[in-house]
Design a protein around this motif. Structure first.
Motif, PDB file in Angstrom:
ATOM      1  N   PRO A 282       0.791  -1.237   0.000  1.00 23.20           N
ATOM      2  CA  PRO A 282       0.000   0.000   0.000  1.00 23.20           C
ATOM      3  C   PRO A 282       0.827   1.292   0.000  1.00 23.20           C
ATOM      4  O   PRO A 282       0.298   2.359  -0.255  1.00 23.20           O
ATOM      5  CB  PRO A 282      -0.830  -0.091   1.270  1.00 23.20           C
ATOM      6  CG  PRO A 282      -0.782  -1.511   1.690  1.00 23.20           C
ATOM      7  CD  PRO A 282       0.480  -2.090   1.132  1.00 23.20           C
ATOM      8  N   ASP A 283       2.143   1.204   0.262  1.00 24.41           N
ATOM      9  CA  ASP A 283       3.006   2.389   0.211  1.00 24.41           C
ATOM     10  C   ASP A 283       3.468   2.692  -1.209  1.00 24.41           C
ATOM     11  O   ASP A 283       4.169   3.680  -1.435  1.00 24.41           O
ATOM     12  CB  ASP A 283       4.240   2.191   1.100  1.00 24.41           C
ATOM     13  CG  ASP A 283       3.888   2.106   2.572  1.00 24.41           C
ATOM     14  OD1 ASP A 283       2.885   2.731   2.987  1.00 24.41           O
ATOM     15  OD2 ASP A 283       4.604   1.408   3.316  1.00 24.41           O
ATOM     16  N   SER A 284       3.081   1.852  -2.166  1.00 24.85           N
ATOM     17  CA  SER A 284       3.505   2.012  -3.556  1.00 24.85           C
ATOM     18  C   SER A 284       2.718   3.101  -4.258  1.00 24.85           C
ATOM     19  O   SER A 284       1.587   3.423  -3.893  1.00 24.85           O
ATOM     20  CB  SER A 284       3.330   0.704  -4.321  1.00 24.85           C
ATOM     21  OG  SER A 284       4.143  -0.296  -3.789  1.00 24.85           O
ATOM     22  N   ILE A 285       3.346   3.633  -5.298  1.00 18.34           N
ATOM     23  CA  ILE A 285       2.712   4.608  -6.178  1.00 18.34           C
ATOM     24  C   ILE A 285       3.137   4.240  -7.596  1.00 18.34           C
ATOM     25  O   ILE A 285       4.281   3.851  -7.828  1.00 18.34           O
ATOM     26  CB  ILE A 285       3.109   6.058  -5.819  1.00 18.34           C
ATOM     27  CG1 ILE A 285       2.422   7.067  -6.743  1.00 18.34           C
ATOM     28  CG2 ILE A 285       4.611   6.229  -5.790  1.00 18.34           C
ATOM     29  CD1 ILE A 285       2.603   8.523  -6.306  1.00 18.34           C
ATOM     30  N   GLY A 286       2.216   4.318  -8.525  1.00 13.75           N
ATOM     31  CA  GLY A 286       2.521   3.965  -9.904  1.00 13.75           C
ATOM     32  C   GLY A 286       1.721   4.815 -10.867  1.00 13.75           C
ATOM     33  O   GLY A 286       1.066   5.779 -10.463  1.00 13.75           O
ATOM     34  N   TYR A 287       1.757   4.438 -12.118  1.00 13.15           N
ATOM     35  CA  TYR A 287       0.986   5.128 -13.146  1.00 13.15           C
ATOM     36  C   TYR A 287       0.493   4.091 -14.141  1.00 13.15           C
ATOM     37  O   TYR A 287       1.166   3.102 -14.411  1.00 13.15           O
ATOM     38  CB  TYR A 287       1.814   6.220 -13.839  1.00 13.15           C
ATOM     39  CG  TYR A 287       3.104   5.704 -14.424  1.00 13.15           C
ATOM     40  CD1 TYR A 287       3.155   5.198 -15.718  1.00 13.15           C
ATOM     41  CD2 TYR A 287       4.272   5.697 -13.667  1.00 13.15           C
ATOM     42  CE1 TYR A 287       4.337   4.706 -16.244  1.00 13.15           C
ATOM     43  CE2 TYR A 287       5.465   5.213 -14.194  1.00 13.15           C
ATOM     44  CZ  TYR A 287       5.488   4.723 -15.476  1.00 13.15           C
ATOM     45  OH  TYR A 287       6.652   4.228 -16.002  1.00 13.15           O
ATOM     46  N   ILE A 288      -0.707   4.329 -14.632  1.00 15.54           N
ATOM     47  CA  ILE A 288      -1.335   3.432 -15.600  1.00 15.54           C
ATOM     48  C   ILE A 288      -2.201   4.266 -16.541  1.00 15.54           C
ATOM     49  O   ILE A 288      -2.427   5.452 -16.301  1.00 15.54           O
ATOM     50  CB  ILE A 288      -2.186   2.339 -14.917  1.00 15.54           C
ATOM     51  CG1 ILE A 288      -3.321   2.951 -14.099  1.00 15.54           C
ATOM     52  CG2 ILE A 288      -1.316   1.442 -14.036  1.00 15.54           C
ATOM     53  CD1 ILE A 288      -4.291   1.933 -13.483  1.00 15.54           C
ATOM     54  N   GLU A 289      -2.710   3.621 -17.578  1.00 11.67           N
ATOM     55  CA  GLU A 289      -3.662   4.283 -18.460  1.00 11.67           C
ATOM     56  C   GLU A 289      -4.954   4.486 -17.668  1.00 11.67           C
ATOM     57  O   GLU A 289      -5.359   3.620 -16.886  1.00 11.67           O
ATOM     58  CB  GLU A 289      -3.953   3.438 -19.702  1.00 11.67           C
ATOM     59  CG  GLU A 289      -2.748   3.198 -20.582  1.00 11.67           C
ATOM     60  CD  GLU A 289      -1.969   1.944 -20.178  1.00 11.67           C
ATOM     61  OE1 GLU A 289      -2.291   1.325 -19.145  1.00 11.67           O
ATOM     62  OE2 GLU A 289      -1.013   1.613 -20.887  1.00 11.67           O
ATOM     63  N   ALA A 290      -5.606   5.620 -17.874  1.00 17.85           N
ATOM     64  CA  ALA A 290      -6.815   5.953 -17.125  1.00 17.85           C
ATOM     65  C   ALA A 290      -7.898   4.881 -17.274  1.00 17.85           C
ATOM     66  O   ALA A 290      -8.604   4.577 -16.313  1.00 17.85           O
ATOM     67  CB  ALA A 290      -7.347   7.310 -17.564  1.00 17.85           C
ATOM     68  N   ASN A 291      -7.998   4.277 -18.455  1.00 21.34           N
ATOM     69  CA  ASN A 291      -9.046   3.268 -18.660  1.00 21.34           C
ATOM     70  C   ASN A 291      -8.748   1.945 -17.955  1.00 21.34           C
ATOM     71  O   ASN A 291      -9.572   1.044 -17.961  1.00 21.34           O
ATOM     72  CB  ASN A 291      -9.305   3.052 -20.150  1.00 21.34           C
ATOM     73  CG  ASN A 291      -8.103   2.501 -20.890  1.00 21.34           C
ATOM     74  OD1 ASN A 291      -7.018   2.345 -20.333  1.00 21.34           O
ATOM     75  ND2 ASN A 291      -8.289   2.208 -22.161  1.00 21.34           N
ATOM     76  N   GLU A 292      -7.566   1.820 -17.332  1.00 25.64           N
ATOM     77  CA  GLU A 292      -7.196   0.608 -16.597  1.00 25.64           C
ATOM     78  C   GLU A 292      -7.520   0.716 -15.105  1.00 25.64           C
ATOM     79  O   GLU A 292      -7.359  -0.256 -14.364  1.00 25.64           O
ATOM     80  CB  GLU A 292      -5.699   0.327 -16.761  1.00 25.64           C
ATOM     81  CG  GLU A 292      -5.282  -0.011 -18.171  1.00 25.64           C
ATOM     82  CD  GLU A 292      -5.670  -1.417 -18.584  1.00 25.64           C
ATOM     83  OE1 GLU A 292      -5.722  -2.308 -17.728  1.00 25.64           O
ATOM     84  OE2 GLU A 292      -5.928  -1.617 -19.779  1.00 25.64           O
ATOM     85  N   VAL A 293      -7.949   1.889 -14.645  1.00 24.81           N
ATOM     86  CA  VAL A 293      -8.267   2.069 -13.227  1.00 24.81           C
ATOM     87  C   VAL A 293      -9.491   1.219 -12.895  1.00 24.81           C
ATOM     88  O   VAL A 293     -10.489   1.227 -13.608  1.00 24.81           O
ATOM     89  CB  VAL A 293      -8.537   3.552 -12.893  1.00 24.81           C
ATOM     90  CG1 VAL A 293      -8.993   3.719 -11.450  1.00 24.81           C
ATOM     91  CG2 VAL A 293      -7.298   4.386 -13.157  1.00 24.81           C
ATOM     92  N   ASP A 294      -9.365   0.465 -11.799  1.00 20.36           N
ATOM     93  CA  ASP A 294     -10.481  -0.339 -11.321  1.00 20.36           C
ATOM     94  C   ASP A 294     -10.505  -0.258  -9.791  1.00 20.36           C
ATOM     95  O   ASP A 294      -9.819   0.588  -9.209  1.00 20.36           O
ATOM     96  CB  ASP A 294     -10.381  -1.789 -11.826  1.00 20.36           C
ATOM     97  CG  ASP A 294      -9.100  -2.480 -11.404  1.00 20.36           C
ATOM     98  OD1 ASP A 294      -8.486  -2.081 -10.385  1.00 20.36           O
ATOM     99  OD2 ASP A 294      -8.692  -3.437 -12.093  1.00 20.36           O
ATOM    100  N   GLY A 295     -11.242  -1.130  -9.143  1.00 13.70           N
ATOM    101  CA  GLY A 295     -11.379  -1.088  -7.696  1.00 13.70           C
ATOM    102  C   GLY A 295     -10.122  -1.431  -6.921  1.00 13.70           C
ATOM    103  O   GLY A 295     -10.062  -1.228  -5.705  1.00 13.70           O
ATOM    104  N   SER A 296      -9.082  -1.916  -7.592  1.00 13.68           N
ATOM    105  CA  SER A 296      -7.851  -2.309  -6.893  1.00 13.68           C
ATOM    106  C   SER A 296      -6.912  -1.135  -6.634  1.00 13.68           C
ATOM    107  O   SER A 296      -6.009  -1.237  -5.811  1.00 13.68           O
ATOM    108  CB  SER A 296      -7.104  -3.390  -7.684  1.00 13.68           C
ATOM    109  OG  SER A 296      -6.615  -2.871  -8.908  1.00 13.68           O
ATOM    110  N   VAL A 297      -7.117  -0.025  -7.337  1.00 19.05           N
ATOM    111  CA  VAL A 297      -6.273   1.158  -7.173  1.00 19.05           C
ATOM    112  C   VAL A 297      -7.150   2.416  -7.192  1.00 19.05           C
ATOM    113  O   VAL A 297      -8.298   2.379  -7.623  1.00 19.05           O
ATOM    114  CB  VAL A 297      -5.194   1.278  -8.275  1.00 19.05           C
ATOM    115  CG1 VAL A 297      -4.166   0.177  -8.173  1.00 19.05           C
ATOM    116  CG2 VAL A 297      -5.821   1.309  -9.649  1.00 19.05           C
TER     117      VAL A 297
END
Length: 145
Positions: A122-137
């Motif tokens: 939970p201390d992690s930070i990352g980046y992804i495509e906006a359409n990949e955001v789901d309930g896990s992040v």
């Protein structure tokens, strides 16, 4: 007649060029849903991913999760958040490593792997495509600088 053909070729050429133009991905910064950080400024995100800080502004640890060098998402992220190209980023880390001041973030192959790593820490930070955001992040909103 030749003018009509010339215009036709020009239109076809324009269509082909537009079809080949890469589309910029909408990249968002993400953290675990349980992470207490509510928002960050672009420069704070850049500082974490460039190794200038290892903490969130609140004082908690920040563990950046990068994507591999061949990733278009990575290129878009660094261009947007740090203003650095892939070659500038490589030069930045070469200098940091050479002087013994740090190591680049651990890199994973895609957005699914970023989400998996963030779920594990939970201390992690990352980046992804906006359409990949789901309930896990959770996507972090950006504060004005």
């Amino acid at each position: 007649m030749w003018f009509v053909r010339l215009c036709g070729f020009a239109v076809v050429g324009l269509v082909v060029c537009l079809a080949c133009t890469p589309v910029k991905a909408d990249v968002v910064v993400v953290v675990a849903t349980s992470n207490p950080v509510k928002a960050l400024a672009r420069n704070q995100v850049a500082d974490i991913f460039l190794g200038k800080t290892s903490r969130f502004p609140s004082g908690g640890p920040a563990v950046p999760i990068d994507q591999t060098e061949s990733s278009a998402t990575r290129d878009e992220f660094y261009s947007t958040f740090t203003g650095k190209s892939a070659s500038q980023l490589k030069a930045h880390w070469s200098k940091i490593i050479f002087t013994g001041r740090g190591q680049p973030p651990q890199a994973v192959s895609n957005s699914a792997e970023v989400k998996k790593r963030i779920a594990e820490n939970p201390d992690s930070i990352g980046y992804i495509e906006a359409n990949e955001v789901d309930g896990s992040v959770r996507a972090l909103p950006l504060e004005p600088q």
